[in-house]
Design a protein around this motif. Sequence first.
Motif, PDB file in Angstrom:
ATOM      1  N   GLN A   8       0.851  -1.198   0.000  1.00 28.65           N
ATOM      2  CA  GLN A   8       0.000   0.000   0.000  1.00 28.65           C
ATOM      3  C   GLN A   8       0.884   1.245   0.000  1.00 28.65           C
ATOM      4  OE1 GLN A   8      -2.652  -0.433   3.420  1.00 28.65           O
ATOM      5  NE2 GLN A   8      -4.264  -1.165   2.064  1.00 28.65           N
ATOM      6  N   ASP A   9       0.564   2.166  -0.862  1.00 32.08           N
ATOM      7  CA  ASP A   9       1.322   3.412  -0.947  1.00 32.08           C
ATOM      8  C   ASP A   9       0.554   4.524  -0.237  1.00 32.08           C
ATOM      9  OD1 ASP A   9       3.819   4.381  -2.666  1.00 32.08           O
ATOM     10  OD2 ASP A   9       2.369   6.022  -2.590  1.00 32.08           O
ATOM     11  N   HIS A  10       1.241   5.289   0.605  1.00 34.80           N
ATOM     12  CA  HIS A  10       0.586   6.295   1.430  1.00 34.80           C
ATOM     13  C   HIS A  10       0.954   7.730   1.044  1.00 34.80           C
ATOM     14  CE1 HIS A  10      -0.825   3.094   4.076  1.00 34.80           C
ATOM     15  NE2 HIS A  10       0.391   2.590   4.007  1.00 34.80           N
ATOM     16  N   GLY A  11       1.637   7.896  -0.063  1.00 35.41           N
ATOM     17  CA  GLY A  11       1.893   9.231  -0.578  1.00 35.41           C
ATOM     18  C   GLY A  11       3.122   9.908   0.017  1.00 35.41           C
ATOM     19  N   ILE A  12       3.246  11.197  -0.272  1.00 36.44           N
ATOM     20  CA  ILE A  12       4.415  11.980   0.137  1.00 36.44           C
ATOM     21  C   ILE A  12       4.347  12.303   1.626  1.00 36.44           C
ATOM     22  CG2 ILE A  12       5.596  14.200  -0.167  1.00 36.44           C
ATOM     23  CD1 ILE A  12       4.589  14.150  -3.086  1.00 36.44           C
ATOM     24  N   ILE A  13       5.493  12.156   2.302  1.00 36.64           N
ATOM     25  CA  ILE A  13       5.550  12.470   3.732  1.00 36.64           C
ATOM     26  C   ILE A  13       6.479  13.637   4.047  1.00 36.64           C
ATOM     27  CG2 ILE A  13       4.870  10.184   4.533  1.00 36.64           C
ATOM     28  CD1 ILE A  13       7.869   9.594   4.977  1.00 36.64           C
ATOM     29  N   ILE A  14       7.401  13.978   3.151  1.00 40.07           N
ATOM     30  CA  ILE A  14       8.312  15.096   3.405  1.00 40.07           C
ATOM     31  C   ILE A  14       8.751  15.691   2.070  1.00 40.07           C
ATOM     32  CG2 ILE A  14      10.311  13.564   3.600  1.00 40.07           C
ATOM     33  CD1 ILE A  14      11.408  15.506   5.742  1.00 40.07           C
ATOM     34  N   PRO A 314       4.068  -5.084  14.807  1.00 37.67           N
ATOM     35  CA  PRO A 314       4.257  -6.538  14.661  1.00 37.67           C
ATOM     36  C   PRO A 314       3.856  -7.069  13.295  1.00 37.67           C
ATOM     37  CG  PRO A 314       3.318  -6.033  16.804  1.00 37.67           C
ATOM     38  CD  PRO A 314       3.325  -4.747  16.041  1.00 37.67           C
ATOM     39  N   ASN A 315       2.917  -6.399  12.646  1.00 35.05           N
ATOM     40  CA  ASN A 315       2.441  -6.883  11.357  1.00 35.05           C
ATOM     41  C   ASN A 315       2.654  -5.895  10.222  1.00 35.05           C
ATOM     42  OD1 ASN A 315       0.629  -4.976  12.185  1.00 35.05           O
ATOM     43  ND2 ASN A 315      -1.206  -6.166  11.675  1.00 35.05           N
ATOM     44  N   THR A 316       3.588  -4.948  10.373  1.00 36.30           N
ATOM     45  CA  THR A 316       3.772  -3.919   9.347  1.00 36.30           C
ATOM     46  C   THR A 316       5.245  -3.633   9.097  1.00 36.30           C
ATOM     47  OG1 THR A 316       1.695  -2.846   9.991  1.00 36.30           O
ATOM     48  CG2 THR A 316       3.215  -1.562   8.647  1.00 36.30           C
ATOM     49  N   LEU A 317       5.631  -3.657   7.824  1.00 34.14           N
ATOM     50  CA  LEU A 317       6.932  -3.188   7.388  1.00 34.14           C
ATOM     51  C   LEU A 317       6.713  -1.891   6.622  1.00 34.14           C
ATOM     52  CD1 LEU A 317       9.979  -4.073   7.258  1.00 34.14           C
ATOM     53  CD2 LEU A 317       9.495  -4.793   4.910  1.00 34.14           C
ATOM     54  N   GLY A 339       5.350   3.808   2.068  1.00 34.89           N
ATOM     55  CA  GLY A 339       4.505   2.672   1.740  1.00 34.89           C
ATOM     56  C   GLY A 339       4.578   1.644   2.853  1.00 34.89           C
ATOM     57  N   THR A 340       3.682   0.670   2.837  1.00 31.37           N
ATOM     58  CA  THR A 340       3.694  -0.386   3.850  1.00 31.37           C
ATOM     59  C   THR A 340       3.429  -1.751   3.220  1.00 31.37           C
ATOM     60  OG1 THR A 340       1.350   0.034   4.345  1.00 31.37           O
ATOM     61  CG2 THR A 340       2.992   1.077   5.778  1.00 31.37           C
TER      62      THR A 340
END
Length: 356
Positions: A8-14, A314-317, A339-340
């Motif tokens: 999943q892509d979460h977009g721009i963070i910085i 525990p369940n997320t990279l 992304g995750t």
Amino acid sequence: MNYVEGYQDHGIIIRPDKEGEPFFSVDGGGIREAIINRENGKYYLFYDGAIPGARPDSYWMACLAESEDLVHWKKLGRVLNVSPDGSGALDTRTATSPWVYFDGERWHMYYIGSPACSEEGVPACPYYTLYASAGQLTGPWKKRIDEPGKEKHVCFMTKPNSWMDFTASAGHVLENPNWQGPGDRENDRYIMYFSGSCLPPMERSLGIATTNDLARTDDYDAPAPNHWHIQPEPILPPEIDLENSSVYYEEANGTYFLFTNHIKDNSYTDAVYVYSSKDPFHWDPACGRILVDASNSTWAHGAIGMPTVIKTAPNTLSIVYDGVEGSGCGHLNRCIGLGTLPLPLKPFEKIPLERD
């Protein structure tokens, strides 16, 4: 190549600061090569900040930002400066892309230095691996080449007439799982996944360097240098054209996952690939997948740059990577996105290495 399932892509963070904002003079020309770490409950992001101007004196230097949630970031400013012309050092035009390792007492940094840049100030090959250290992650960082008599020190050098005769630049460091403890004469304690390339027309890949001494450096032109030990062959075929690395170990199934950039037409990075292996020293090019490219990034549809990863739950990279917002393919005006992937990651089955 198929795609990694569940991304999943979460977009721009910085983003780079705009004119009038506090860090415009430091990163207003763009930010790239995001390297994520965690210390004392906070996330720390090293990134390369481009001085605005797109000219030969607007070259790049390493910067740092901090966050508690990977989404909201506070920039802390520059952590490395280039060396002065005439110093003999190999970082007079860039001091960037710092990979760090904590040995329990001290932080060790491996960063990219180059004495060259383009007319736009973009770091230019050849790249070299230099060393710095600090008592804490946020610095101050002391460069080895600032010590008297060590102006020409590097961790290791390019090798003539080899797959890495043009560049040898820093990458992810981890403890060697094969190391048997003090007295082991077969295995060095630490391994680095570094980037190498051959003289133009360039092909790039990743290699492994090893050492028992994280602070090992020597003159780049020493007749018998005390450098890190370099394995003679790359870990993946140079014709794939890969650059940069970040490694995640999945304890659930004893598998290593190597996140790396793909280079398009010897021009720019256009995707993040992932490879899996049970053995951190041996990688099968058929055990690879695409993680991010123009088809599944929510914001970068041209240049997609260096990835690094960190387990955030525990369940997320979580994966951070740089790119140009929109369809641009240049090195300037980049941002960093998030992304995750769901954990645990599963080893990849072999498939033909093909991509449109």
